[in-house]
Design a protein around this motif. Structure first.
Motif, mmCIF file in Angstrom:
data_model
loop_
_atom_site.group_PDB
_atom_site.id
_atom_site.type_symbol
_atom_site.label_atom_id
_atom_site.label_comp_id
_atom_site.label_asym_id
_atom_site.label_seq_id
_atom_site.Cartn_x
_atom_site.Cartn_y
_atom_site.Cartn_z
ATOM 1 N N GLY A 1 55.687 72.949 -17.320
ATOM 2 C CA GLY A 1 56.472 72.048 -16.295
ATOM 3 C C GLY A 1 55.990 70.765 -16.262
ATOM 4 N N LEU A 2 56.921 69.930 -15.543
ATOM 5 C CA LEU A 2 56.948 68.467 -15.624
ATOM 6 C C LEU A 2 57.101 67.957 -14.278
ATOM 7 C CD1 LEU A 2 58.199 65.912 -18.111
ATOM 8 C CD2 LEU A 2 58.875 65.525 -15.904
ATOM 9 N N PHE A 3 56.239 67.295 -13.836
ATOM 10 C CA PHE A 3 56.244 66.619 -12.353
ATOM 11 C C PHE A 3 56.975 65.190 -12.369
ATOM 12 C CE2 PHE A 3 54.258 69.772 -9.568
ATOM 13 C CZ PHE A 3 53.610 70.721 -10.263
ATOM 14 N N TRP A 4 57.544 64.803 -11.309
ATOM 15 C CA TRP A 4 57.734 63.109 -10.799
ATOM 16 C C TRP A 4 57.214 63.040 -9.646
ATOM 17 C CZ3 TRP A 4 59.174 59.472 -14.159
ATOM 18 C CH2 TRP A 4 59.885 59.666 -15.248
ATOM 19 N N TYR A 5 56.380 62.008 -9.449
ATOM 20 C CA TYR A 5 55.755 61.598 -8.244
ATOM 21 C C TYR A 5 56.203 59.911 -8.115
ATOM 22 C CZ TYR A 5 52.494 65.555 -7.604
ATOM 23 O OH TYR A 5 51.807 66.706 -7.427
ATOM 24 N N GLN A 6 56.046 59.745 -6.852
ATOM 25 C CA GLN A 6 56.564 58.484 -6.285
ATOM 26 C C GLN A 6 55.254 57.947 -5.684
ATOM 27 O OE1 GLN A 6 58.909 57.656 -2.699
ATOM 28 N NE2 GLN A 6 60.189 56.341 -3.804
ATOM 29 N N GLN A 7 54.901 56.694 -6.110
ATOM 30 C CA GLN A 7 53.740 55.892 -5.462
ATOM 31 C C GLN A 7 54.107 54.627 -4.993
ATOM 32 O OE1 GLN A 7 50.204 55.648 -7.845
ATOM 33 N NE2 GLN A 7 48.929 55.650 -6.052
ATOM 34 N N HIS A 8 54.118 54.251 -3.730
ATOM 35 C CA HIS A 8 54.292 53.074 -3.051
ATOM 36 C C HIS A 8 52.838 52.279 -3.336
ATOM 37 C CE1 HIS A 8 58.182 54.514 -1.252
ATOM 38 N NE2 HIS A 8 58.422 53.517 -1.479
ATOM 39 N N ALA A 9 53.015 51.005 -3.295
ATOM 40 C CA ALA A 9 51.723 50.218 -3.558
ATOM 41 C C ALA A 9 50.887 50.393 -2.499
ATOM 42 C CB ALA A 9 52.156 48.921 -3.625
ATOM 43 N N GLY A 10 49.703 50.841 -2.908
ATOM 44 C CA GLY A 10 48.423 51.027 -1.834
ATOM 45 C C GLY A 10 48.847 52.240 -1.050
ATOM 46 N N GLU A 11 49.703 53.179 -1.590
ATOM 47 C CA GLU A 11 49.782 54.626 -0.714
ATOM 48 C C GLU A 11 49.546 55.710 -1.633
ATOM 49 O OE1 GLU A 11 53.387 52.816 2.131
ATOM 50 O OE2 GLU A 11 53.078 54.746 1.439
ATOM 51 N N ALA A 12 49.597 56.832 -1.302
ATOM 52 C CA ALA A 12 49.365 58.000 -1.872
ATOM 53 C C ALA A 12 50.644 58.492 -2.875
ATOM 54 C CB ALA A 12 49.039 59.255 -0.930
ATOM 55 N N PRO A 13 50.362 58.964 -4.144
ATOM 56 C CA PRO A 13 51.564 59.563 -4.861
ATOM 57 C C PRO A 13 52.143 60.609 -3.940
ATOM 58 C CG PRO A 13 49.639 59.220 -6.172
ATOM 59 C CD PRO A 13 49.287 59.014 -4.838
ATOM 60 N N THR A 14 53.464 60.838 -4.070
ATOM 61 C CA THR A 14 54.055 61.917 -3.206
ATOM 62 C C THR A 14 55.037 62.656 -4.251
ATOM 63 O OG1 THR A 14 55.857 60.331 -2.440
ATOM 64 C CG2 THR A 14 53.911 60.852 -0.989
ATOM 65 N N PHE A 15 55.136 63.769 -4.138
ATOM 66 C CA PHE A 15 55.825 64.777 -4.897
ATOM 67 C C PHE A 15 57.369 64.289 -4.975
ATOM 68 C CE2 PHE A 15 57.170 68.684 -7.157
ATOM 69 C CZ PHE A 15 58.116 69.157 -6.264
ATOM 70 N N LEU A 16 58.129 64.256 -6.007
ATOM 71 C CA LEU A 16 59.658 64.140 -6.028
ATOM 72 C C LEU A 16 60.264 65.555 -6.552
ATOM 73 C CD1 LEU A 16 60.087 60.508 -7.589
ATOM 74 C CD2 LEU A 16 60.482 61.240 -4.867
ATOM 75 N N SER A 17 59.943 65.889 -7.759
ATOM 76 C CA SER A 17 60.571 66.906 -8.499
ATOM 77 C C SER A 17 59.583 67.573 -9.457
ATOM 78 C CB SER A 17 61.688 66.374 -9.246
ATOM 79 O OG SER A 17 61.271 65.569 -10.395
ATOM 80 N N TYR A 18 60.379 68.841 -9.787
ATOM 81 C CA TYR A 18 59.332 69.843 -10.752
ATOM 82 C C TYR A 18 60.258 70.238 -11.551
ATOM 83 C CZ TYR A 18 56.315 73.615 -12.625
ATOM 84 O OH TYR A 18 55.946 74.426 -13.491
ATOM 85 N N ASN A 19 60.322 70.275 -12.827
ATOM 86 C CA ASN A 19 61.051 71.027 -13.938
ATOM 87 C C ASN A 19 60.383 71.647 -14.808
ATOM 88 O OD1 ASN A 19 62.578 68.339 -13.056
ATOM 89 N ND2 ASN A 19 64.305 69.201 -14.247
ATOM 90 N N VAL A 20 60.919 73.084 -14.948
ATOM 91 C CA VAL A 20 60.138 73.805 -15.939
ATOM 92 C C VAL A 20 61.074 74.278 -16.871
ATOM 93 C CG1 VAL A 20 60.293 75.994 -14.625
ATOM 94 C CG2 VAL A 20 58.387 75.572 -16.262
#
Lengths: 109, 115
Positions: free
Chosen positions: A31-50
Motif C-alpha cells: 500500500g501507499l499513503f499520501w499525507y499533507q503537512q502544513h508548516a509547523g503542524e502534524a502530518p495528516t492523512f490524505l489517501s491510501y492506495n493498495v
C-alpha cells in the motif's frame, strides 16, 4: 535499498491543477499513503492506495500503478490553504512504512 | 481532546542536559511511534511500541531512550545530545498489530534545538 522519490518543491497558481509524482523501489508492496503537512503542524492523512487505479476524494485524487512503481496526487481547484508539504509513504513487505522526503507545494495568487 | 498531543512544543537544551518529550494519544490505539523529521529528509522511524512492547529500534543512538508505561502514553528521554540531533520529533499512533497496517495519526511534534 529502498527508495522513494518525489520532487523537492513545486509551484502552482490558485485555481489551477497540480500533480505531485512519487516513484518507489521497495522490498514488496502493501500500500501507499499520501499525507499533507502544513508548516509547523502534524502530518495528516490524505489517501491510501493498495490497488491500481484512481481514488477520488473531493478536490484530491490519488493514482497508483504497482507495475510501474508509481503514484501521483492530483490537486484540483487549488486554494492558498493547499500550500503545504505532501509526503508519500510505501508499506513494504515487512509492513514497515518507507517515507519520501516530501514535496513542498507553493501556491501563488 | 485532540487525538495525539505532544509536550513540549519547543525545547532548547544544552548538550549536557537531560530532558523528556511526552506524547499522549486519546484514540484507543495500540501502537505508538517516535519519528525524527529533519529538513528535506524523509521521516526517520526511531521506535515502535505495539501493545506497550518495543518491537523496533532502528539503530538509534543510546542517548535517546523511549518509555511506554501504557498504551496511551509514550516518552522519549534525552541525554547528552549532539547539535545534529536538532530536529522535529513526531509522535504517532495507529490501530493494529504487526502484520497489518493502518493509518498513523500524528501529534504536532516537538521542535528540539540542541546548543
Amino acid at each position: 535499498g529502498q527508495n522513494i522519490d518525489q520532487p523537492t518543491e513545486m509551484t502552482a497558481t490558485e485555481g489551477a491543477i497540480v500533480q505531485i509524482n512519487c516513484t518507489y523501489q521497495t522490498s514488496g508492496f502493501n500500500g501507499l499513503f499520501w499525507y499533507q503537512q502544513h508548516a509547523g503542524e502534524a502530518p495528516t492523512f490524505l489517501s491510501y492506495n493498495v490497488l491500481d487505479g484512481l481514488e477520488e476524494k473531493g478536490r484530491f485524487s490519488s493514482f497508483l500503478s504497482r507495475s510501474k512503481g508509481y503514484s501521483y496526487l492530483l490537486l484540483k481547484e487549488l486554494q492558498m490553504k493547499d500550500s503545504a508539504s505532501y509526503l508519500c509513504a510505501v508499506v513494504d513487505s515487512n509492513y514497515q512504512l518507507i517515507w519520501g522526503a516530501g514535496t513542498k507545494l507553493i501556491i501563488k495568487p | 481532546e485532540t487525538g495525539v498531543t505532544q509536550t513540549p512544543r519547543h525545547l532548547v537544551m544544552g548538550m549536557t542536559n537531560k530532558k523528556s518529550l511526552k506524547c499522549e494519544q486519546h484514540l484507543g490505539h495500540n501502537a505508538m511511534y517516535w519519528y525524527k523529521q529533519s529538513a528535506k529528509k524523509p521521516l526517520e522511524l526511531m521506535f515502535v511500541y505495539s501493545l506497550e512492547e518495543r518491537v523496533e529500534n532502528n539503530s538509534v543512538p543510546s542517548r535517546f531512550s523511549p518509555e511506554c508505561p501504557n498504551s496511551s502514553h509514550l516518552f522519549l528521554h534525552l541525554h547528552t545530545l549532539q547539535p545534529e540531533d536538532s530536529a522535529l520529533y513526531l509522535c504517532a499512533s495507529s490501530q493494529g498489530d504487526r502484520g497489518s497496517y493502518n493509518e498513523q495519526f500524528f501529534g504536532p511534534g516537538t521542535r528540539l534545538t540542541v546548543l
